[in-house]
Design a protein around this motif. Structure first.
Motif, PDB file in Angstrom:
ATOM      1  N   TYR A  12     -75.028  49.668  65.854  1.00 56.09           N
ATOM      2  CA  TYR A  12     -74.359  48.415  66.204  1.00 56.09           C
ATOM      3  C   TYR A  12     -73.966  48.445  67.672  1.00 56.09           C
ATOM      4  CZ  TYR A  12     -70.160  51.281  65.432  1.00 56.09           C
ATOM      5  OH  TYR A  12     -69.211  52.266  65.468  1.00 56.09           O
ATOM      6  N   GLY A  13     -73.839  47.256  68.224  1.00 61.98           N
ATOM      7  CA  GLY A  13     -73.527  47.136  69.632  1.00 61.98           C
ATOM      8  C   GLY A  13     -72.037  47.211  69.919  1.00 61.98           C
ATOM      9  N   LEU A  14     -71.719  47.194  71.195  1.00 61.12           N
ATOM     10  CA  LEU A  14     -70.326  47.307  71.630  1.00 61.12           C
ATOM     11  C   LEU A  14     -69.468  46.182  71.068  1.00 61.12           C
ATOM     12  CD1 LEU A  14     -68.167  48.635  73.403  1.00 61.12           C
ATOM     13  CD2 LEU A  14     -69.035  47.305  75.341  1.00 61.12           C
ATOM     14  N   GLU A  15     -70.045  44.997  70.875  1.00 65.95           N
ATOM     15  CA  GLU A  15     -69.249  43.874  70.381  1.00 65.95           C
ATOM     16  C   GLU A  15     -68.709  44.123  68.977  1.00 65.95           C
ATOM     17  OE1 GLU A  15     -72.981  41.233  68.602  1.00 65.95           O
ATOM     18  OE2 GLU A  15     -71.867  40.541  70.351  1.00 65.95           O
ATOM     19  N   ASP A  16     -69.353  45.021  68.205  1.00 67.13           N
ATOM     20  CA  ASP A  16     -68.882  45.333  66.861  1.00 67.13           C
ATOM     21  C   ASP A  16     -68.022  46.584  66.805  1.00 67.13           C
ATOM     22  OD1 ASP A  16     -70.046  43.170  65.469  1.00 67.13           O
ATOM     23  OD2 ASP A  16     -72.000  44.139  65.537  1.00 67.13           O
ATOM     24  N   LEU A  17     -67.787  47.227  67.935  1.00 70.01           N
ATOM     25  CA  LEU A  17     -66.850  48.350  67.963  1.00 70.01           C
ATOM     26  C   LEU A  17     -65.460  47.802  67.637  1.00 70.01           C
ATOM     27  CD1 LEU A  17     -66.438  51.400  68.720  1.00 70.01           C
ATOM     28  CD2 LEU A  17     -65.787  50.576  70.993  1.00 70.01           C
ATOM     29  N   PRO A  18     -64.779  48.341  66.625  1.00 71.46           N
ATOM     30  CA  PRO A  18     -63.500  47.739  66.197  1.00 71.46           C
ATOM     31  C   PRO A  18     -62.515  47.513  67.338  1.00 71.46           C
ATOM     32  CG  PRO A  18     -64.193  49.386  64.607  1.00 71.46           C
ATOM     33  CD  PRO A  18     -65.165  49.473  65.753  1.00 71.46           C
ATOM     34  N   SER A  19     -62.336  48.490  68.210  1.00 68.78           N
ATOM     35  CA  SER A  19     -61.382  48.338  69.303  1.00 68.78           C
ATOM     36  C   SER A  19     -61.774  47.172  70.208  1.00 68.78           C
ATOM     37  CB  SER A  19     -61.302  49.635  70.109  1.00 68.78           C
ATOM     38  OG  SER A  19     -60.478  49.473  71.240  1.00 68.78           O
ATOM     39  N   ASN A  20     -63.056  47.108  70.559  1.00 72.95           N
ATOM     40  CA  ASN A  20     -63.512  46.037  71.439  1.00 72.95           C
ATOM     41  C   ASN A  20     -63.430  44.686  70.739  1.00 72.95           C
ATOM     42  OD1 ASN A  20     -65.023  45.205  74.003  1.00 72.95           O
ATOM     43  ND2 ASN A  20     -66.376  44.433  72.408  1.00 72.95           N
ATOM     44  N   PHE A  21     -63.701  44.666  69.433  1.00 71.96           N
ATOM     45  CA  PHE A  21     -63.627  43.415  68.680  1.00 71.96           C
ATOM     46  C   PHE A  21     -62.222  42.825  68.733  1.00 71.96           C
ATOM     47  CE2 PHE A  21     -62.371  41.459  64.632  1.00 71.96           C
ATOM     48  CZ  PHE A  21     -63.212  40.366  64.622  1.00 71.96           C
ATOM     49  N   PHE A  22     -61.214  43.668  68.532  1.00 72.98           N
ATOM     50  CA  PHE A  22     -59.844  43.163  68.490  1.00 72.98           C
ATOM     51  C   PHE A  22     -59.395  42.651  69.855  1.00 72.98           C
ATOM     52  CE2 PHE A  22     -59.549  45.949  64.674  1.00 72.98           C
ATOM     53  CZ  PHE A  22     -59.205  44.951  63.776  1.00 72.98           C
ATOM     54  N   ILE A  23     -59.746  43.357  70.922  1.00 69.02           N
ATOM     55  CA  ILE A  23     -59.310  42.893  72.228  1.00 69.02           C
ATOM     56  C   ILE A  23     -60.086  41.640  72.631  1.00 69.02           C
ATOM     57  CG2 ILE A  23     -60.890  44.288  73.634  1.00 69.02           C
ATOM     58  CD1 ILE A  23     -58.586  44.704  75.578  1.00 69.02           C
ATOM     59  N   THR A  24     -61.341  41.520  72.171  1.00 65.40           N
ATOM     60  CA  THR A  24     -62.095  40.296  72.422  1.00 65.40           C
ATOM     61  C   THR A  24     -61.443  39.109  71.730  1.00 65.40           C
ATOM     62  OG1 THR A  24     -64.164  41.537  72.671  1.00 65.40           O
ATOM     63  CG2 THR A  24     -64.346  39.186  72.185  1.00 65.40           C
ATOM     64  N   GLU A  25     -60.985  39.313  70.493  1.00 61.09           N
ATOM     65  CA  GLU A  25     -60.282  38.249  69.780  1.00 61.09           C
ATOM     66  C   GLU A  25     -59.004  37.852  70.517  1.00 61.09           C
ATOM     67  OE1 GLU A  25     -60.897  36.452  66.720  1.00 61.09           O
ATOM     68  OE2 GLU A  25     -62.847  37.089  67.461  1.00 61.09           O
ATOM     69  N   GLU A  26     -58.322  38.837  71.086  1.00 61.91           N
ATOM     70  CA  GLU A  26     -57.100  38.551  71.842  1.00 61.91           C
ATOM     71  C   GLU A  26     -57.419  37.696  73.065  1.00 61.91           C
ATOM     72  OE1 GLU A  26     -52.862  39.241  72.225  1.00 61.91           O
ATOM     73  OE2 GLU A  26     -54.240  39.830  70.648  1.00 61.91           O
ATOM     74  N   ILE A  27     -58.498  38.035  73.744  1.00 66.60           N
ATOM     75  CA  ILE A  27     -58.898  37.284  74.929  1.00 66.60           C
ATOM     76  C   ILE A  27     -59.288  35.861  74.552  1.00 66.60           C
ATOM     77  CG2 ILE A  27     -60.663  37.119  76.727  1.00 66.60           C
ATOM     78  CD1 ILE A  27     -60.629  40.190  76.854  1.00 66.60           C
ATOM     79  N   GLU A  28     -60.065  35.719  73.479  1.00 68.30           N
ATOM     80  CA  GLU A  28     -60.488  34.392  73.062  1.00 68.30           C
ATOM     81  C   GLU A  28     -59.293  33.545  72.623  1.00 68.30           C
ATOM     82  OE1 GLU A  28     -63.454  33.006  73.388  1.00 68.30           O
ATOM     83  OE2 GLU A  28     -63.978  34.858  74.438  1.00 68.30           O
ATOM     84  N   GLY A  29     -58.321  34.185  71.949  1.00 64.65           N
ATOM     85  CA  GLY A  29     -57.117  33.448  71.576  1.00 64.65           C
ATOM     86  C   GLY A  29     -56.356  32.953  72.793  1.00 64.65           C
ATOM     87  N   GLY A  30     -56.254  33.805  73.821  1.00 66.80           N
ATOM     88  CA  GLY A  30     -55.604  33.382  75.059  1.00 66.80           C
ATOM     89  C   GLY A  30     -56.354  32.264  75.743  1.00 66.80           C
ATOM     90  N   ARG A  31     -57.671  32.331  75.701  1.00 65.17           N
ATOM     91  CA  ARG A  31     -58.469  31.269  76.328  1.00 65.17           C
ATOM     92  C   ARG A  31     -58.281  29.941  75.603  1.00 65.17           C
ATOM     93  NH1 ARG A  31     -62.842  33.910  76.681  1.00 65.17           N
ATOM     94  NH2 ARG A  31     -62.717  34.425  78.882  1.00 65.17           N
ATOM     95  N   LYS A  32     -58.223  29.964  74.276  1.00 62.15           N
ATOM     96  CA  LYS A  32     -57.999  28.722  73.520  1.00 62.15           C
ATOM     97  C   LYS A  32     -56.625  28.139  73.831  1.00 62.15           C
ATOM     98  CE  LYS A  32     -58.784  30.126  69.321  1.00 62.15           C
ATOM     99  NZ  LYS A  32     -58.935  30.063  67.836  1.00 62.15           N
ATOM    100  N   ASN A  33     -55.615  28.998  73.898  1.00 62.38           N
ATOM    101  CA  ASN A  33     -54.275  28.505  74.213  1.00 62.38           C
ATOM    102  C   ASN A  33     -54.209  27.915  75.610  1.00 62.38           C
ATOM    103  OD1 ASN A  33     -53.001  29.121  71.775  1.00 62.38           O
ATOM    104  ND2 ASN A  33     -52.663  31.235  72.367  1.00 62.38           N
ATOM    105  N   ALA A  34     -54.922  28.546  76.564  1.00 60.41           N
ATOM    106  CA  ALA A  34     -54.910  28.048  77.936  1.00 60.41           C
ATOM    107  C   ALA A  34     -55.546  26.666  78.029  1.00 60.41           C
ATOM    108  CB  ALA A  34     -55.651  29.019  78.854  1.00 60.41           C
TER     109      ALA A  34
END
Length: 791
Positions: free
Chosen positions: A249-271
């Motif tokens: 699996y690629g880096l996007e499915d690494l659990p740690s990277n997945f969670f921080i990506t979700e955090e970033i996307e959540g911040g982008r939606k709020n912005a």
């Protein structure tokens, strides 16, 4: 300095000083909108840039390929795959750490380090102590977050169980790694520094512990630029398949990277979603304030035009007034956003364990903030400026024709008898100027809607936790096994004194596919009618799992774009690794993660592994809980025990950190904006009626009676705004709840009497305080000056 200004510019300064209260309130609303925009975009950029720099500096792999066991020579074949720049092997394994005074062992992941030289991929950042000595197999590095939570330091010793054998280790140093920014135990989604550890040790020593001499059980692959990831994953799987490959699996499915990506996307939606709300409110307030000024200055506008000022020169004066307020608010918001962004960035650094922080603001956010503020000002004043253009000098210098109220009717005889003179004056004004009163009510309702939405989100976070740990999960502890075991393990757990109920589960790692969408996760096999860990529909009714088919959580169904009746493909990542086509039979409401559920017997039958379990939920007598946990710890095959109370505390911490913590900031901002709107409405009403109120004082009304005429009107408008604010608050709560929800956790829409009541009390308190401020100004009015003001 003032004498050097043009006459209209001097008038601009006088107008700003005269309406300083309203101007500050509007500027504050704009500033808060821009502050949210700058802060959120700055945080998103900071997280993205820090993550990129951290990954690059410590060479985080692009592909992770777990395998049961493969000889080192296989790495040469992996390196020959087109697009692969580097391929290395390492040994990983699960471990249990026994700490003095702790009944439940701590789950850990052991990771090998090269015995000589730095790691070519997935290097570590040493924060304290030194690297382990290759000649001493008992020296390890420990994850800094766990060491800090447990009070461990270089030189300390600890005991750990690896592959069924107990080992003693000495902590040589503490480390951080980009692979473990967000640390969770396998199968869990909640981080807890105290409940999960990472151990790094030399390759030879760890290979000996897991019987991996001359072999590896995970390949790390770095890719060349521009390579098609899927083609490389397929090629790696073909090479590792004969060796027990579990699916690359690629880096996007690494659990740690997945969670921080979700955090970033959540911040982008709020912005994107939040700042326009504040700017829209400010546009509405600007329209009310400037229209009042234009109406009050009709004669002055006529005189200016009569003395030769063009329509555009006069209109530009009022445009400058609006732009000055908007730009001042945008500048204040930008500066506040920088300060708030820096403060929040430090929180993220602690939460995500970055060893450094690359704080980076987005210059576009400043431009967007100023431009949207200007556009909001222009939108709010467009109708007013059009009215300025239409005013001819001769018409403007004449007082406006008296309003015709003959069509509004008279107060009913009952009201005339019940109300005194000030009360009739209040009611008559509301009757004669309904549109103006409706505008004021709409402004206050908008402020209340902000508070309702944010209070609803606060309640949604609490409801999410309560439902997750009181309704969906009714167990006391969850036991996980190192590998699927016979269901005899369930009987052994049930025979332990103090265990009141046992419910088996079978968790199977899979890659789910539907169309072009896929998701790496787990199928949770449960009893057909589970009691301790349940799946529920949107109405919170327990779901009975059918003998065939799969139940998807709402989040997972959205990711896969699947609905009941569709068929999803499950590529199993353990055992014989079959590929299953399973029909979707229902969608369950899930608040944490993106689970999928199946009948456990049907799942085992599809895997051709009847009677296998991978864990259990327990209900334990609290009086003997410690004894039960000690007995479970000594059972063979137990990978770990998670207490629900500890998991709940960890989830609360997670939701109160990062973007989850943003809701507290937004709630405070909503309160400030609500007060600003109510105060602005009170100031506008005071400015419009100061002449009338002074007249009442002159003809014999007391201060209290004159204040009642003004404040009674404000009170009725405020009360009229409450039901409208509740209605608008429902939409606001839905929008903000959706913005905060991610694949990690979902925030249910919470719109109840308590949320509406709390917001209503905030509005009434703001109205009462604003009324007190306005009454104080009314008591200080110079009657002679007020009476000299034009009608």
């Amino acid at each position: 300095m003032v004498t050097l200004l043009a006459p209209l510019d001097r008038k601009l300064l006088r107008d700003l000083w005269r309406i300083k209260g309203q101007a500050l309130a509007i500027a504050a609303v704009i500033a808060l909108g821009v502050l949210m925009l700058v802060m959120m975009t700055g945080l998103v950029n900071t997280l993205e840039e820090t993550r990129r720099a951290y990954y690059d500096r410590y060479r985080l792999a692009d592909v992770f390929a777990p395998v049961e066991r493969a000889p080192d020579r296989v790495l040469e074949r992996l390196a020959e795959i087109p697009g692969v720049a580097v391929a290395v092997g390492r040994v990983t394994g699960s471990a249990l750490i026994d700490l003095e005074g702790e009944i439940v062992p701590v789950r850990a992941q052991a990771v090998s380090l090269p015995d000589h030289g730095p790691a070519r991929l997935n290097d570590i950042h040493l924060t304290a102590g030194r690297m382990p000595d290759p000649d001493r197999g008992d020296e390890i590095l420990l994850l800094k977050g766990f060491a800090d939570a447990r009070g461990l330091a270089p030189g300390d010793r600890l005991q750990a169980t690896m592959n069924g054998a107990r080992h003693g280790f000495r902590v040589a140093g503490l480390a951080q790694s980009p692979e473990f920014l967000y640390t969770t135990a396998p199968g869990e989604i909640v981080p807890d520094d105290a409940r999960f550890a990472v151990i790094w040790m030399g390759r030879d020593a760890l290979s000996a512990a897991y019987d991996m001499q001359g072999a590896f059980n995970e390949a790390l692959v770095g890719l060349e630029r521009g390579v098609n990831l899927q083609s490389v994953l397929d090629a790696i799987d073909r090479v590792l398949e004969p060796r027990g490959g579990l699916g690359a699996y690629g880096l996007e499915d690494l659990p740690s990277n997945f969670f921080i990506t979700e955090e970033i996307e959540g911040g982008r939606k709020n912005a994107i979603a939040v700042p326009p709300i504040f700017l829209g409110v400010s546009a509405f307030l600007l329209y009310i304030v400037i229209s009042r000024i234009v109406q009050a200055e009709r004669e002055e506008i006529g005189l200016l035009k009569a003395f030769g000022y063009t329509d555009w020169e006069v209109a530009s004066h009022y445009l400058k007034l609006m732009l000055t307020i908007a730009i001042a608010g945008a500048i204040a918001g930008s500066l506040g956003g920088i300060a708030a962004g820096r403060a929040m960035a430090g929180v993220y650094q602690d939460y995500y364990k970055f060893p450094f922080l690359v704080f980076q603001l987005d210059p576009r956010s400043f431009v967007i903030g100023v431009m949207t503020s200007v556009l909001a000002a222009c939108a709010g004043g467009f109708g007013v400026l059009r009215g300025v253009f239409r005013l001819a000098p001769a018409v403007a210098m004449r007082p406006p024709a008296p309003a015709d109220y003959s069509g509004t009717g008279r107060l009913a005889g009952l009201w005339s008898r019940l109300l005194d003179q000030p009360g009739r004056m209040v009611l008559r004004r509301l009757q004669r100027q309904p549109m103006r009163m409706a505008g004021g009510a709409l402004g206050i309702a908008t402020g209340m809607a902000l508070s309702v939405g944010m209070i609803g989100v606060q309640a949604g976070f609490s409801k999410s936790i309560d439902l997750g740990f009181s309704v969906l999960d009714r167990s006391d502890a969850q036991v996980s096994f190192t590998h699927p075991q016979s269901d005899k393990a369930i009987y052994e757990l049930g025979r332990l004194p103090g265990v009141q109920e046992v419910e088996p589960v079978r968790n199977v790692p899979v890659l789910l596919r539907h169309g072009l969408n896929d998701h790496r996760g787990t199928i949770n096999g449960m009893l057909s009618a589970p009691r301790l860990a349940r799946a529920m529909d949107e109405a919170q009714r327990p779901l009975t799992l059918p003998e065939e088919g799969i139940v998807l959580s709402t989040t997972l169904a959205r990711v896969l774009e699947a609905a009941p009746g569709d068929v999803v493909t499950a590529e199993v990542r353990e055992g014989r690794r079959p590929v299953l086509d399973i029909p979707v039979v229902a969608v369950a409401d899930s608040l944490l993660g993106s689970p999928a559920y199946m009948n456990m017997e049907a799942l085992n039958a599809a895997l051709k592994e009847p009677g296998r379990v991978s864990g259990a939920y327990l209900r334990i007598d609290s009086a003997v809980q410690d004894e039960v946990l000690v007995a479970i710890k000594d059972m063979p095959g137990v990978a770990g025990v998670a207490l629900k109370a500890e998991t709940r505390d960890s989830i609360q911490t997670m939701m109160d950190s990062g973007m989850g913590m943003m809701r507290y900031i937004m709630l405070a901002i909503a309160g400030v904006v609500t007060f600003g709107i109510v105060y602005n409405s009170a100031r506008i009403a005071f400015a419009e009626r100061v002449h009338d109120l002074a007249s009442l004082r002159v003809i014999g009304f007391s201060r209290g009676e004159a204040a009642f005429v003004l404040l009674g009107e404000l009170g009725l408008v405020t009360l009229a705004a409450l039901p409208l604010g509740a209605l608008l608050g429902y939409g606001m709560a839905a929008a903000v709840s959706a913005a905060f929800s991610t694949e990690v956790y979902s925030i249910p829409l919470t719109f109840d009497a308590q949320s509406v009541g709390s917001a209503a009390l905030a509005v009434l308190a703001s109205a009462a305080f604003s009324g007190w401020l306005v009454k104080r100004d009314l008591d200080r009015v110079d009657l002679v000056t007020a009476l000299k003001m034009g009608e």
